[in-house]
Design a protein around this motif. Structure first.
Motif, PDB file in Angstrom:
ATOM      1  N   TYR A  10      -1.808 -50.002   0.753  1.00  0.00           N
ATOM      2  CA  TYR A  10      -2.587 -51.013   1.364  1.00  0.00           C
ATOM      3  C   TYR A  10      -2.302 -51.106   2.885  1.00  0.00           C
ATOM      4  CZ  TYR A  10      -5.732 -55.170   1.151  1.00  0.00           C
ATOM      5  OH  TYR A  10      -6.812 -55.985   1.399  1.00  0.00           O
ATOM      6  N   SER A  11      -1.507 -50.641   3.683  1.00  0.00           N
ATOM      7  CA  SER A  11      -1.272 -51.024   4.688  1.00  0.00           C
ATOM      8  C   SER A  11      -1.700 -49.980   6.031  1.00  0.00           C
ATOM      9  CB  SER A  11       0.166 -51.028   5.021  1.00  0.00           C
ATOM     10  OG  SER A  11       0.789 -52.074   4.179  1.00  0.00           O
TER      11      SER A  11
ATOM     12  N   HIS B 229      -4.315 -49.595   8.113  1.00  0.00           N
ATOM     13  CA  HIS B 229      -5.430 -50.557   8.301  1.00  0.00           C
ATOM     14  C   HIS B 229      -6.011 -50.124   9.612  1.00  0.00           C
ATOM     15  CE1 HIS B 229      -6.939 -54.681   9.637  1.00  0.00           C
ATOM     16  NE2 HIS B 229      -7.825 -54.181   8.773  1.00  0.00           N
ATOM     17  N   ASN B 230      -7.076 -49.893   9.717  1.00  0.00           N
ATOM     18  CA  ASN B 230      -7.752 -49.517  11.077  1.00  0.00           C
ATOM     19  C   ASN B 230      -7.127 -48.090  11.950  1.00  0.00           C
ATOM     20  OD1 ASN B 230     -10.007 -51.395  11.305  1.00  0.00           O
ATOM     21  ND2 ASN B 230      -8.513 -53.104  11.845  1.00  0.00           N
TER      22      ASN B 230
ATOM     23  N   ASP C 136     -14.273 -52.223  10.527  1.00  0.00           N
ATOM     24  CA  ASP C 136     -12.920 -52.397   9.860  1.00  0.00           C
ATOM     25  C   ASP C 136     -12.844 -51.176   8.878  1.00  0.00           C
ATOM     26  OD1 ASP C 136     -10.406 -54.759   9.483  1.00  0.00           O
ATOM     27  OD2 ASP C 136     -10.944 -53.554   7.861  1.00  0.00           O
ATOM     28  N   SER C 137     -11.469 -50.685   8.747  1.00  0.00           N
ATOM     29  CA  SER C 137     -11.399 -49.731   7.708  1.00  0.00           C
ATOM     30  C   SER C 137      -9.942 -49.942   7.200  1.00  0.00           C
ATOM     31  CB  SER C 137     -11.395 -48.263   8.374  1.00  0.00           C
ATOM     32  OG  SER C 137     -10.676 -48.048   9.093  1.00  0.00           O
ATOM     33  N   ARG C 138      -9.680 -49.631   5.914  1.00  0.00           N
ATOM     34  CA  ARG C 138      -8.635 -49.419   5.320  1.00  0.00           C
ATOM     35  C   ARG C 138      -8.215 -48.536   3.803  1.00  0.00           C
ATOM     36  NH1 ARG C 138      -4.513 -53.521   4.836  1.00  0.00           N
ATOM     37  NH2 ARG C 138      -6.035 -55.242   5.723  1.00  0.00           N
TER      38      ARG C 138
ATOM     39  N   THR D 280      -5.331 -59.761   0.561  1.00  0.00           N
ATOM     40  CA  THR D 280      -4.223 -60.183   1.456  1.00  0.00           C
ATOM     41  C   THR D 280      -4.163 -61.635   1.378  1.00  0.00           C
ATOM     42  OG1 THR D 280      -4.786 -58.449   2.898  1.00  0.00           O
ATOM     43  CG2 THR D 280      -3.410 -60.136   3.909  1.00  0.00           C
TER      44      THR D 280
ATOM     45  N   ARG E 162     -10.573 -64.051  11.808  1.00  0.00           N
ATOM     46  CA  ARG E 162     -10.651 -62.728  12.004  1.00  0.00           C
ATOM     47  C   ARG E 162     -10.869 -62.400  13.164  1.00  0.00           C
ATOM     48  NH1 ARG E 162      -9.794 -59.317   7.525  1.00  0.00           N
ATOM     49  NH2 ARG E 162      -9.569 -57.840   9.071  1.00  0.00           N
TER      50      ARG E 162
END
Length: 265
Positions: A50-51, A53-54, A87-89, A176, A243
């Motif tokens: 999950y980490s 991120h972006n 945003d992306s993940r 999260t 955010r």
């Protein structure tokens, strides 16, 4: 794309989602999976769950996925020609107790934290965006089926506005901030699964109620989640949805509004 733009828009506006849309060909998929396996090896599966991120800002191959022509053809059909990547993940649900060598440690972690799942929620609850819709893409790197925790949605639920969220009571929620829509407010009898083959994508509106169950198979379920907004959208100061957007990228058209501090083409 065989389906007309008008039909895509009509279905999306009515149902709040589209699924099983082709994006990556076999060569592109193979390369993306190879590159992701290098990240798994470098960071470890606990991190890549999950980490990541972006990381479109760090890895050109990831940025390439966010700007893939077949993906953007659908996104711009829904949002219009001027689109910002918000945003992306990467999200991976790994098989539970996949290896006997780590079974004891995994069993202890499961007892403490619960089996990984995603509770019923709406993406807009977390984004602090106004002035335009948020569109979420799930681009499948693996086949995504019911058994390994595929996305499930409540069709048409995006028309009901923002629903109340609370702290999730069941352990293991991957969100999260560990929130959920109370189940009594979710028409679970109307839920439909969105199975995908690797290389396909689904898209859904930011107000669509959706969730995904635990991976009960022995197969990984990995996907790349990308959020897009039209350039007319802007962030709002909302203490319930704090955010900051440091990874925005203009991926299509022109930005005459300049609502986000960081843009590139």
């Amino acid at each position: 794309m065989t389906t007309s733009t008008a039909k895509l828009q009509e279905t999306y506006n009515t149902e709040g989602f589209l699924s099983a849309l082709p994006v990556l060909n076999e060569t592109e998929l193979r390369e993306a999976r190879r590159a992701f396996s290098e990240l798994e090896e470098e960071f470890g599966k606990k991190y890549t769950q999950y980490s990541l991120h972006n990381v479109h800002l760090q890895y050109p191959w990831v940025m390439g996925l966010t700007k893939h022509p077949r993906l953007l053809q659908v996104v711009t059909a829904i949002l219009g020609p001027d689109v910002i990547l918000l945003d992306s993940r990467f999200i991976c649900k790994y098989p539970i107790l996949a290896s006997s060598n780590t079974q004891e440690n995994e069993e202890e972690e499961i007892k403490e934290n619960g089996l990984p799942y995603v509770a019923w929620h709406q993406d807009m609850r977390y984004w602090g965006i106004a002035g335009g819709p948020v569109l979420s893409v799930w681009l499948a790197l693996d086949d995504s089926q019911k058994e390994n925790g595929a996305l499930q949605v409540i069709p048409g639920s995006h028309c009901s506005g923002m629903l109340p969220h609370r702290q999730a009571t069941r352990p293991g929620n991957m969100l999260t901030v560990n929130q959920e829509i109370p189940e009594e407010l979710v028409q679970t009898e109307e839920a439909v699964f969105c199975p995908l083959l690797a290389g396909q994508m689904s898209i859904h509106d930011g107000l669509l109620v959706h969730a995904s169950d635990t991976n009960t198979s022995q197969r990984r379920r990995c996907g790349f989640v990308i959020r897009y907004v039209p350039t007319c959208a802007y962030s709002i100061q909302d203490p319930d949805r704090p955010r900051k957007f440091h990874a925005t990228v203009l991926v299509s058209g022109m930005d005459q509004f300049n609502h986000f501090s960081k843009k590139s083409s």
